[in-house]
Design an enzyme around this catalytic site. Structure first.
Site, mmCIF file in Angstrom:
data_model
loop_
_atom_site.group_PDB
_atom_site.id
_atom_site.type_symbol
_atom_site.label_atom_id
_atom_site.label_comp_id
_atom_site.label_asym_id
_atom_site.label_seq_id
_atom_site.Cartn_x
_atom_site.Cartn_y
_atom_site.Cartn_z
ATOM 1 N N ASP A 66 33.744 31.069 -36.622
ATOM 2 C CA ASP A 66 34.141 29.743 -36.574
ATOM 3 C C ASP A 66 34.215 29.191 -38.100
ATOM 4 O O ASP A 66 33.592 29.683 -38.986
ATOM 5 C CB ASP A 66 33.297 28.980 -35.804
ATOM 6 C CG ASP A 66 33.835 27.603 -35.076
ATOM 7 O OD1 ASP A 66 33.994 27.412 -33.947
ATOM 8 O OD2 ASP A 66 34.344 26.657 -35.706
ATOM 9 N N SER A 117 43.146 23.390 -16.737
ATOM 10 C CA SER A 117 43.342 22.570 -15.545
ATOM 11 C C SER A 117 44.849 21.780 -15.791
ATOM 12 O O SER A 117 45.526 21.562 -14.972
ATOM 13 C CB SER A 117 42.376 21.455 -15.222
ATOM 14 O OG SER A 117 42.446 20.477 -16.454
ATOM 15 N N GLU A 118 45.173 21.730 -16.967
ATOM 16 C CA GLU A 118 46.552 21.121 -17.451
ATOM 17 C C GLU A 118 47.592 21.879 -17.179
ATOM 18 O O GLU A 118 48.735 21.295 -17.069
ATOM 19 C CB GLU A 118 46.409 20.629 -18.959
ATOM 20 C CG GLU A 118 45.314 19.543 -19.342
ATOM 21 C CD GLU A 118 45.974 18.242 -19.914
ATOM 22 O OE1 GLU A 118 47.224 18.374 -20.266
ATOM 23 O OE2 GLU A 118 45.367 17.272 -19.877
ATOM 24 N N ASN A 163 37.715 19.289 -16.527
ATOM 25 C CA ASN A 163 37.099 18.287 -17.124
ATOM 26 C C ASN A 163 35.371 18.604 -17.288
ATOM 27 O O ASN A 163 34.701 17.992 -16.697
ATOM 28 C CB ASN A 163 37.099 17.158 -16.519
ATOM 29 C CG ASN A 163 38.638 16.501 -16.659
ATOM 30 O OD1 ASN A 163 39.733 16.786 -16.050
ATOM 31 N ND2 ASN A 163 38.661 15.580 -17.788
ATOM 32 N N LEU A 200 40.676 1.181 -20.585
ATOM 33 C CA LEU A 200 40.902 1.826 -19.470
ATOM 34 C C LEU A 200 42.416 1.837 -19.648
ATOM 35 O O LEU A 200 43.084 0.975 -19.451
ATOM 36 C CB LEU A 200 40.561 1.005 -18.108
ATOM 37 C CG LEU A 200 39.230 1.172 -17.568
ATOM 38 C CD1 LEU A 200 39.256 0.675 -16.340
ATOM 39 C CD2 LEU A 200 38.715 2.617 -17.609
ATOM 40 N N ASP A 255 45.945 2.453 -18.207
ATOM 41 C CA ASP A 255 46.879 2.262 -17.161
ATOM 42 C C ASP A 255 46.052 1.885 -15.879
ATOM 43 O O ASP A 255 46.196 2.578 -14.906
ATOM 44 C CB ASP A 255 47.796 3.262 -16.837
ATOM 45 C CG ASP A 255 48.843 3.647 -17.972
ATOM 46 O OD1 ASP A 255 49.076 2.676 -18.542
ATOM 47 O OD2 ASP A 255 49.411 4.620 -18.232
ATOM 48 N N GLY A 256 44.998 1.000 -16.025
ATOM 49 C CA GLY A 256 44.089 0.506 -14.986
ATOM 50 C C GLY A 256 42.772 1.573 -14.636
ATOM 51 O O GLY A 256 42.221 1.179 -13.697
ATOM 52 N N GLN A 309 43.497 6.872 -12.329
ATOM 53 C CA GLN A 309 43.708 8.204 -12.362
ATOM 54 C C GLN A 309 42.317 8.859 -12.286
ATOM 55 O O GLN A 309 41.232 8.337 -12.740
ATOM 56 C CB GLN A 309 44.470 8.735 -13.612
ATOM 57 C CG GLN A 309 43.829 8.424 -14.971
ATOM 58 C CD GLN A 309 44.172 6.783 -15.522
ATOM 59 O OE1 GLN A 309 43.896 5.976 -14.760
ATOM 60 N NE2 GLN A 309 44.235 6.774 -16.792
ATOM 61 N N ARG A 346 43.062 15.307 -10.152
ATOM 62 C CA ARG A 346 43.182 16.724 -10.450
ATOM 63 C C ARG A 346 41.947 17.122 -9.829
ATOM 64 O O ARG A 346 40.885 16.742 -10.087
ATOM 65 C CB ARG A 346 43.067 16.647 -11.945
ATOM 66 C CG ARG A 346 42.938 17.914 -12.425
ATOM 67 C CD ARG A 346 42.443 17.847 -14.206
ATOM 68 N NE ARG A 346 43.722 17.657 -14.896
ATOM 69 C CZ ARG A 346 43.483 17.392 -16.183
ATOM 70 N NH1 ARG A 346 42.290 17.117 -16.713
ATOM 71 N NH2 ARG A 346 44.474 17.241 -16.896
HETATM 72 C C1 UGA Z 1 41.793 17.144 -20.558
HETATM 73 C C2 UGA Z 1 42.181 17.727 -21.861
HETATM 74 O O1 UGA Z 1 43.590 18.056 -21.773
HETATM 75 C C3 UGA Z 1 41.486 19.135 -21.740
HETATM 76 O O2 UGA Z 1 40.251 18.880 -22.349
HETATM 77 C C4 UGA Z 1 41.325 19.894 -20.731
HETATM 78 O O3 UGA Z 1 42.176 21.095 -20.815
HETATM 79 C C5 UGA Z 1 41.539 19.277 -19.595
HETATM 80 O O4 UGA Z 1 41.857 17.968 -19.466
HETATM 81 C C6 UGA Z 1 40.316 19.421 -18.655
HETATM 82 O O5 UGA Z 1 39.429 19.188 -19.357
HETATM 83 O O6 UGA Z 1 40.336 19.620 -17.666
HETATM 84 P P1 UGA Z 1 42.418 14.697 -19.758
HETATM 85 O O7 UGA Z 1 41.746 14.719 -18.400
HETATM 86 O O8 UGA Z 1 43.591 13.854 -19.519
HETATM 87 O O9 UGA Z 1 42.990 16.199 -20.330
HETATM 88 O O10 UGA Z 1 41.522 14.041 -20.975
HETATM 89 P P2 UGA Z 1 40.595 12.856 -21.271
HETATM 90 O O11 UGA Z 1 40.992 12.416 -22.688
HETATM 91 O O12 UGA Z 1 39.363 13.320 -21.070
HETATM 92 O O13 UGA Z 1 41.196 11.559 -20.448
HETATM 93 C C7 UGA Z 1 40.863 11.521 -18.837
HETATM 94 C C8 UGA Z 1 41.764 10.236 -18.672
HETATM 95 O O14 UGA Z 1 40.955 9.005 -19.127
HETATM 96 C C9 UGA Z 1 43.057 9.985 -18.894
HETATM 97 O O15 UGA Z 1 43.570 9.475 -17.686
HETATM 98 C C10 UGA Z 1 43.016 9.060 -19.839
HETATM 99 O O16 UGA Z 1 44.128 8.145 -19.999
HETATM 100 C C11 UGA Z 1 42.005 7.960 -19.708
HETATM 101 N N1 UGA Z 1 41.352 7.546 -20.890
HETATM 102 C C12 UGA Z 1 40.757 8.176 -21.937
HETATM 103 C C13 UGA Z 1 40.973 6.151 -20.922
HETATM 104 O O17 UGA Z 1 41.201 5.462 -19.764
HETATM 105 N N2 UGA Z 1 40.606 5.491 -21.828
HETATM 106 C C14 UGA Z 1 40.159 6.327 -22.954
HETATM 107 O O18 UGA Z 1 39.471 5.660 -24.162
HETATM 108 C C15 UGA Z 1 40.509 7.670 -22.972
#
Ligand code: UGA
Length: 347
Positions: free
Chosen positions: A36, A122-123, A181, A213, A215-216, A219, A305
């Site tokens: 690393d 998962s993405e 996640n 938050l 978009d509300g 998700q 998801r």
């Molecule tokens: C994550 C990341 O892409 C990767 O870590 C991974 O591959 C995958 O998903 C996973 O861990 O399964 P996501 O879940 O969208 O994607 O990542 P987050 O940044 O943790 O966001 C989760 C949700 O919270 C999203 O809908 C985002 O819009 C929302 N969010 C994020 C908020 O509402 N407020 C914030 O301050 C940050």
């Protein structure tokens, strides 16, 4: 646990890497070689005789990486950008690190006949309409090219397909695992830029800032505690009777499916039990923000998801056991332990 194992972990100082190192040293007699660019999370293990660490940039030390692959039994190339904010701001870096820099490692595994365990995601399922994402049946649904968020999903997807083809046509021994996640202490590093949602919210609570938050917050995600994730990953590495070879496993907890709003509310409800977080928690408000304002153009989100895990359960004799409440409590407790020691906390 028995053979293999000389385990090579590239990106060992990351979230998955350092938890895995700890588990291997605690629970097995395997030896670990780690690479690393950073070392803060692996420092406590540097004196362990079964751990050899190379502080090196994998993108520059190519000969070193090839020779380490040659000397190992099983290879986990974990170095990747995995935070959505960076998919938006540095999409080419995502492609270069997650795909381009990892491809030669996969090819070394083919050349030297080594087993590779690759972190898919998962993405890859994107906005798949399935109520549970199935590794062998669900379609992958991503947005148009201008929705740059999907560069991570598609970079990982292409690597999955290349590994699969090497398995079929060149006998590569592989397993693809898809984290859903995963959460726990040490999820994000400030050096890596922006953090994922739980790290952000905990940091907001610690500093008394508003929680945004997007978009509300309707998700949903299926949050999986790192201890459960490690149980599954250890069984994949062990690979009893080659059960995990040529397989794809979702590693996630469908019972911990919650909206982002629920996550914010649960974290705030727990905060008063943890003194450092309690101090400013009363100032925190939950505030709505549009994804356009938060991430800019090119963002698109996954609305729900949930992993299908019956094959993971059956093959690996594994079951995720840590409830959402317990996962959040364990995460708070682990950060509290760091704060009490005045250790640097990356929130
Ligand atoms: C994550 C990341 O892409 C990767 O870590 C991974 O591959 C995958 O998903 C996973 O861990 O399964 P996501 O879940 O969208 O994607 O990542 P987050 O940044 O943790 O966001 C989760 C949700 O919270 C999203 O809908 C985002 O819009 C929302 N969010 C994020 C908020 O509402 N407020 C914030 O301050 C940050």
């Amino acid at each position: 646990m028995q053979s293999p194992k000389k385990v090579l972990i590239i990106g060992i100082n990351g979230f998955i890497g350092h938890h895995l190192l700890q588990r291997i040293l605690n629970d097995t007699m395997w030896s670990v070689t780690g690479v690393d660019i950073g070392d803060d999370r692996v420092t406590p293990y540097l004196n362990d005789k079964r751990f050899a660490f190379h502080k090196a940039d994998m993108t520059k030390e190519r000969a070193l990486i090839e020779s380490l692959v040659k000397q190992s039994d099983v290879v986990l190339p974990l170095a990747a950008v995995a935070t959505p904010q960076l998919y938006m701001t540095q999409p080419l870096r995502v492609f270069e690190l997650d795909f381009e820099e990892n491809l030669p490692i996969v090819r070394h595994c083919v050349k030297y006949g080594k087993r590779v365990i690759f972190p898919s995601t998962s993405e890859v399922y994107g906005m798949s309409p399935d109520s549970e994402f199935h590794p062998d049946h669900s379609p992958f649904v991503v947005g148009p090219t201008s929705k740059i968020r999907w560069i991570y999903s598609t970079s990982k997807q292409l690597m999955d397909r290349i590994i699969w083809a090497y398995g079929r046509d060149h006998g590569l021994d592989f397993t693809l695992f898809r984290p859903f996640n995963w959460i726990g202490v040490g999820l994000d590093s400030l050096e890596a830029g922006q953090a994922r949602v739980i790290t952000k919210f905990l940091g907001n609570i610690l500093r008394g800032e508003d929680i945004l938050l997007v978009d509300g917050g309707i998700q949903r995600r299926s949050f999986t505690h790192i201890d459960d994730s490690m149980d599954a990953l250890m069984k994949i590495i062990e690979n009893k009777n080659n059960i995990a070879s040529s397989k794809i496993y979702n590693i996630g907890n469908p019972k911990n499916n919650h909206s982002i709003r629920e996550l914010a509310e649960m974290l705030l409800a727990l905060a008063p039990s943890y003194p450092h977080f309690k101090k400013q928690a009363h100032k925190v408000k939950i505030v709505d923000i549009s994804s356009q304002n938060h991430y800019g153009d090119g963002y698109q989100d996954v609305q729900n998801r949930t992993p299908y895990i019956e094959n993971t359960r059956k093959d690996l004799d594994w079951d995720p056991r840590v409830s959402m409440q317990d996962a959040l409590e364990r995460t708070y407790q682990a950060y509290m332990a760091q704060l009490e020691k005045n250790a640097p906390v990356e929130l």
